[in-house]
Design a protein around this motif. Structure first.
Motif, PDB file in Angstrom:
ATOM      1  N   UNK A   1       4.304  -9.640 -12.923  1.00 23.88           N
ATOM      2  CA  UNK A   1       4.550  -8.222 -13.182  1.00 23.88           C
ATOM      3  C   UNK A   1       3.984  -7.389 -12.044  1.00 23.88           C
ATOM      4  N   UNK A   2       4.763  -6.373 -11.628  1.00 23.76           N
ATOM      5  CA  UNK A   2       4.338  -5.497 -10.541  1.00 23.76           C
ATOM      6  C   UNK A   2       3.409  -4.416 -11.081  1.00 23.76           C
ATOM      7  N   UNK A   3       2.271  -4.259 -10.429  1.00 25.64           N
ATOM      8  CA  UNK A   3       1.299  -3.224 -10.793  1.00 25.64           C
ATOM      9  C   UNK A   3       1.024  -2.346  -9.583  1.00 25.64           C
ATOM     10  N   UNK A   4       0.574  -1.091  -9.811  1.00 25.94           N
ATOM     11  CA  UNK A   4       0.354  -0.452 -11.113  1.00 25.94           C
ATOM     12  C   UNK A   4       1.659   0.044 -11.714  1.00 25.94           C
ATOM     13  N   UNK A   5       1.720   0.062 -13.048  1.00 27.88           N
ATOM     14  CA  UNK A   5       2.937   0.525 -13.699  1.00 27.88           C
ATOM     15  C   UNK A   5       2.974   2.043 -13.804  1.00 27.88           C
TER      16      UNK A   5
ATOM     17  N   UNK B   1       0.849  -1.195   0.000  1.00 28.09           N
ATOM     18  CA  UNK B   1       0.000   0.000   0.000  1.00 28.09           C
ATOM     19  C   UNK B   1       0.879   1.237   0.000  1.00 28.09           C
ATOM     20  N   UNK B   2       0.753   2.057  -1.043  1.00 27.21           N
ATOM     21  CA  UNK B   2       1.520   3.293  -1.131  1.00 27.21           C
ATOM     22  C   UNK B   2       0.936   4.355  -0.202  1.00 27.21           C
ATOM     23  N   UNK B   3       1.661   5.449  -0.034  1.00 26.42           N
ATOM     24  CA  UNK B   3       1.241   6.504   0.895  1.00 26.42           C
ATOM     25  C   UNK B   3      -0.120   7.072   0.533  1.00 26.42           C
ATOM     26  N   UNK B   4      -0.459   7.082  -0.776  1.00 20.85           N
ATOM     27  CA  UNK B   4      -1.749   7.629  -1.187  1.00 20.85           C
ATOM     28  C   UNK B   4      -2.870   6.599  -1.153  1.00 20.85           C
ATOM     29  N   UNK B   5      -2.567   5.404  -0.609  1.00 20.46           N
ATOM     30  CA  UNK B   5      -3.578   4.361  -0.492  1.00 20.46           C
ATOM     31  C   UNK B   5      -3.646   3.415  -1.676  1.00 20.46           C
TER      32      UNK B   5
ATOM     33  N   UNK C   1       8.678  -0.045 -11.160  1.00 21.12           N
ATOM     34  CA  UNK C   1       7.654  -0.478 -12.113  1.00 21.12           C
ATOM     35  C   UNK C   1       8.317  -0.959 -13.402  1.00 21.12           C
ATOM     36  N   UNK C   2       7.639  -1.854 -14.087  1.00 21.59           N
ATOM     37  CA  UNK C   2       8.209  -2.431 -15.301  1.00 21.59           C
ATOM     38  C   UNK C   2       8.975  -3.711 -15.040  1.00 21.59           C
TER      39      UNK C   2
ATOM     40  N   UNK D   1      -2.980   0.388  -3.982  1.00 23.04           N
ATOM     41  CA  UNK D   1      -2.494  -0.966  -3.746  1.00 23.04           C
ATOM     42  C   UNK D   1      -1.480  -1.363  -4.811  1.00 23.04           C
ATOM     43  N   UNK D   2      -0.411  -1.973  -4.375  1.00 24.28           N
ATOM     44  CA  UNK D   2       0.568  -2.527  -5.301  1.00 24.28           C
ATOM     45  C   UNK D   2       0.485  -4.045  -5.221  1.00 24.28           C
ATOM     46  N   UNK D   3       0.644  -4.711  -6.360  1.00 20.42           N
ATOM     47  CA  UNK D   3       0.505  -6.157  -6.356  1.00 20.42           C
ATOM     48  C   UNK D   3       1.176  -6.775  -7.579  1.00 20.42           C
ATOM     49  N   UNK D   4       1.483  -8.067  -7.464  1.00 24.18           N
ATOM     50  CA  UNK D   4       1.976  -8.830  -8.599  1.00 24.18           C
ATOM     51  C   UNK D   4       0.798  -9.511  -9.284  1.00 24.18           C
ATOM     52  N   UNK D   5       0.870  -9.593 -10.596  1.00 21.87           N
ATOM     53  CA  UNK D   5      -0.106 -10.350 -11.365  1.00 21.87           C
ATOM     54  C   UNK D   5       0.627 -11.292 -12.307  1.00 21.87           C
TER      55      UNK D   5
END
Length: 256
Positions: free
Chosen positions: A103-107, A80-84, A227-228, A86-90
């Motif tokens: 892949x890590x999202x969001x890019x 969870x980034x500071x702005x809320x 990202x990427x 969500x980061x996740x792998x897909x």
């Protein structure tokens, strides 16, 4: 290529008329027939040739390593980034050299600040929990110093002037070790730059770190930072790995 190299194994390989062609859809060009071995009367199809090439470049299972495909995780954890956000792998099936990639999202949201903080030594839980994580389980039969080798897609940082494509690795809750998949001197698109050329040839980036482990069961946590980033495979090994194009194969065995 026709007669000397490997005893004529790749006869006619360099007779391909598309080598040096200037249009991707050049008309009326037919690929030559490739003879796998000068002593063999039989000729091989494109599919058979691919199998020949790949079988020459794959390591087969031994008892000195475990190889884990990116999609064979035990769990995925969101960040969870500071702005809320969500980061996740897909999982992306059939992407890369293996069966799938993570892949890590969001890019569009960059975790750059988290990576910079980690490089400065800030590894507290609040920082680490901003990142997407994938966990993998395996078992070692003896204690010792092991190496963790990471294979990722041959991508670059999404911001062109940043020569970093970072991830981090931790085993059993140890302090994460940051790996930059783009080594010092890396310059994308420069045919004179060895690191970039090697990434093109291998169709991946490779880096590794060393971790001491006891005998028994272990949980490896992989952190996506920039990202990427696309994770393809993780190999944990002792001793040395023989050279090969694709590296160890994931045979499903998680004990070594």
């Amino acid at each position: 290529y026709n007669n000397t190299m490997a005893g004529g194994k790749w006869k006619n390989m360099m007779s391909q008329p598309h080598i040096g062609y200037v249009s991707w859809n050049a008309e009326n060009l037919q690929p030559p027939v490739v003879e796998h071995n000068a002593s063999e009367a039989g000729k091989v199809s494109k599919e058979e040739l691919l199998n020949i090439v790949m079988s020459d470049g794959v390591m087969h299972p031994t008892d000195t390593y475990v190889a884990i495909g990116a999609e064979n995780y035990s769990s995925l954890l969101q960040g969870t980034l500071a702005d809320g956000t969500k980061t996740q792998f897909e999982v992306i099936p059939n992407y890369g050299r293996e069966k799938a990639s993570l892949k890590a999202y969001p890019v569009t949201n960059e975790y750059i600040q988290t990576g910079e903080n980690m490089e400065k030594g800030c590894m507290d839980e609040a920082v680490l929990n901003t990142l997407p994580r994938a966990q993998y389980e395996f078992e070692t039969k003896k204690a010792g110093d092991y190496k963790v080798r990471i294979y990722t897609g041959p991508s670059n940082h999404l911001v062109g002037n940043i020569v970093k494509l970072r991830c981090a690795v931790s085993v059993d809750g140890s302090t994460p070790q940051i790996l930059n998949m783009l080594p010092n001197g890396y310059l994308a698109g420069n045919c004179w730059e060895g690191h970039w050329c090697m990434a093109v040839c291998k169709n991946c980036h490779v880096n590794e770190c060393e971790i001491s482990m006891t005998a028994g069961k272990h949980t490896l946590t992989f952190y996506g930072i920039d990202p990427g980033l696309l994770l393809e495979k993780i190999v944990v090994y002792c001793d040395e790995l023989p050279k090969s194009y694709k590296g160890p194969v994931d045979d499903g065995i998680r004990v070594f």
